[in-house]
Design a protein around this motif. Structure first.
Motif, PDB file in Angstrom:
ATOM      1  N   VAL A  53     -31.133  20.815  17.118  1.00 41.59           N
ATOM      2  CA  VAL A  53     -30.423  20.265  15.970  1.00 41.59           C
ATOM      3  C   VAL A  53     -29.583  21.363  15.334  1.00 41.59           C
ATOM      4  N   PHE A  54     -28.321  21.061  15.059  1.00 40.74           N
ATOM      5  CA  PHE A  54     -27.419  21.978  14.371  1.00 40.74           C
ATOM      6  C   PHE A  54     -27.003  21.328  13.049  1.00 40.74           C
ATOM      7  N   VAL A  55     -27.074  22.099  11.968  1.00 34.95           N
ATOM      8  CA  VAL A  55     -26.733  21.590  10.642  1.00 34.95           C
ATOM      9  C   VAL A  55     -25.767  22.561   9.970  1.00 34.95           C
ATOM     10  N   ALA A  56     -24.643  22.055   9.500  1.00 31.31           N
ATOM     11  CA  ALA A  56     -23.717  22.834   8.674  1.00 31.31           C
ATOM     12  C   ALA A  56     -23.616  22.161   7.310  1.00 31.31           C
ATOM     13  N   GLU A  79     -16.818  23.557  13.190  1.00 28.89           N
ATOM     14  CA  GLU A  79     -17.023  23.854  14.610  1.00 28.89           C
ATOM     15  C   GLU A  79     -18.301  24.651  14.814  1.00 28.89           C
ATOM     16  N   PHE A  80     -19.242  24.051  15.562  1.00 26.93           N
ATOM     17  CA  PHE A  80     -20.447  24.750  15.990  1.00 26.93           C
ATOM     18  C   PHE A  80     -20.120  25.476  17.294  1.00 26.93           C
ATOM     19  N   ASN A  81     -20.330  26.786  17.312  1.00 25.90           N
ATOM     20  CA  ASN A  81     -20.028  27.596  18.487  1.00 25.90           C
ATOM     21  C   ASN A  81     -21.315  27.996  19.193  1.00 25.90           C
ATOM     22  N   ILE A  82     -21.315  27.944  20.521  1.00 27.48           N
ATOM     23  CA  ILE A  82     -22.508  28.257  21.314  1.00 27.48           C
ATOM     24  C   ILE A  82     -22.115  29.237  22.404  1.00 27.48           C
ATOM     25  N   ASP A  83     -22.732  30.414  22.374  1.00 29.44           N
ATOM     26  CA  ASP A  83     -22.516  31.458  23.377  1.00 29.44           C
ATOM     27  C   ASP A  83     -23.721  31.473  24.296  1.00 29.44           C
ATOM     28  N   THR A  84     -23.520  31.172  25.577  1.00 30.36           N
ATOM     29  CA  THR A  84     -24.632  31.043  26.515  1.00 30.36           C
ATOM     30  C   THR A  84     -24.850  32.272  27.387  1.00 30.36           C
ATOM     31  N   ILE A  94     -19.064  22.348  19.569  1.00 36.98           N
ATOM     32  CA  ILE A  94     -19.210  20.982  19.064  1.00 36.98           C
ATOM     33  C   ILE A  94     -18.359  20.922  17.804  1.00 36.98           C
ATOM     34  N   GLN A  95     -17.404  20.017  17.786  1.00 36.82           N
ATOM     35  CA  GLN A  95     -16.474  19.916  16.672  1.00 36.82           C
ATOM     36  C   GLN A  95     -16.745  18.654  15.863  1.00 36.82           C
ATOM     37  N   ALA A  96     -16.564  18.759  14.545  1.00 32.03           N
ATOM     38  CA  ALA A  96     -16.727  17.606  13.661  1.00 32.03           C
ATOM     39  C   ALA A  96     -15.547  17.565  12.702  1.00 32.03           C
ATOM     40  N   THR A  97     -14.931  16.393  12.596  1.00 32.74           N
ATOM     41  CA  THR A  97     -13.795  16.233  11.691  1.00 32.74           C
ATOM     42  C   THR A  97     -13.842  14.844  11.078  1.00 32.74           C
ATOM     43  N   THR A 206     -31.393  32.106  26.375  1.00 30.28           N
ATOM     44  CA  THR A 206     -31.072  32.489  25.003  1.00 30.28           C
ATOM     45  C   THR A 206     -29.615  32.163  24.708  1.00 30.28           C
ATOM     46  N   ILE A 207     -29.363  31.630  23.529  1.00 35.04           N
ATOM     47  CA  ILE A 207     -27.993  31.392  23.104  1.00 35.04           C
ATOM     48  C   ILE A 207     -27.744  32.085  21.770  1.00 35.04           C
ATOM     49  N   ASN A 208     -26.494  32.455  21.524  1.00 28.28           N
ATOM     50  CA  ASN A 208     -26.022  32.801  20.191  1.00 28.28           C
ATOM     51  C   ASN A 208     -25.307  31.578  19.646  1.00 28.28           C
ATOM     52  N   THR A 209     -25.468  31.303  18.383  1.00 26.69           N
ATOM     53  CA  THR A 209     -24.795  30.150  17.810  1.00 26.69           C
ATOM     54  C   THR A 209     -24.326  30.461  16.398  1.00 26.69           C
ATOM     55  N   TRP A 210     -23.148  29.977  16.054  1.00 27.89           N
ATOM     56  CA  TRP A 210     -22.598  30.171  14.723  1.00 27.89           C
ATOM     57  C   TRP A 210     -21.692  28.997  14.391  1.00 27.89           C
TER      58      TRP A 210
END
Length: 217
Positions: A53-56, A79-84, A94-97, A206-210
């Protein structure tokens, strides 16, 4: 921009108690009080341990009176960014508008470009939408392609004794009270939530996410 690192476990090796949090309230002068101001970013394993789950949260410190008229900025992309692969460059987004009372989601998919500029990935096959929940109403949950979505006002979940923090920084106090006073009690935020199967972002590792908010130019 909020950034954190989390471990994606398989459904069998679930990380049931893991929560990653980044928060940043009222100290970004360029966007503070604006519709693009990110207050919190959360990433955690869902109740379904095969999902993340990602929450902004944006637009912090909304009073109940202000929340009723608050809305998502249609010129802002979240924009949720995921570095794999741990190179600190987004491999998936993942983009939300928002548009006309709905929040539209695109991805997770590879971005058309990395970095500070983004293009809305409206042509991707992986997408969904949800009606934006009105203040005080039952949460509206959307679903598509194995994902779930929410957008709307929520109670600010962040606990901070901001006055005591100021006293500590100012040298007139040395420690926080327990439990202290919650400066953000009674205030609300505008939340964007997406729940995604782990299989859509790599499954294990492991992922980085921002998260970033980007205004239309």
């Amino acid at each position: 921009m909020k950034k954190t690192k989390i471990l994606i476990a398989s459904a069998i090796l679930g990380i049931a108690t893991f929560v990653a949090i980044a928060a940043d309230h009222i100290d970004a002068p360029a966007v503070s009080g604006g519709t693009s101001d990110i207050t919190d970013f959360y990433a955690f394993q869902g109740a379904n341990t095969s999902n993340l789950v990602f929450v902004a949260n944006v637009q912090g410190l909304l009073s109940p009176e202000a929340t009723g008229s608050a809305s998502f900025d249609e010129n802002t992309l979240i924009e949720f960014n995921i570095d794999t692969d741990s190179d600190n460059v987004e491999d998936l987004v993942i983009q939300a508008t928002a548009r006309d009372g709905k929040m539209y989601f695109f991805g997770p998919t590879a971005p058309s470009q990395t970095g500070l500029n983004s293009t809305i990935l409206a042509t991707t096959a992986v997408q969904g939408s949800v009606d934006i929940t009105d203040y005080g109403q039952t949460a509206v949950i959307g679903s598509a392609n194995g994902m779930q979505f929410f957008a709307g006002p929520r109670d600010d979940p962040f606990f901070m004794d901001f006055n005591r923090y100021g006293e500590i920084i100012g040298g007139t106090a040395t420690s926080f009270n327990n439990p202290g006073a919650d400066t953000f009690a009674g205030f609300n935020v505008m939340s964007v939530v997406v729940e995604v199967p782990k299989s859509m972002i790599g499954g294990t590792g492991t992922i980085n996410t921002w998260v970033e908010s980007k205004r239309k130019q």
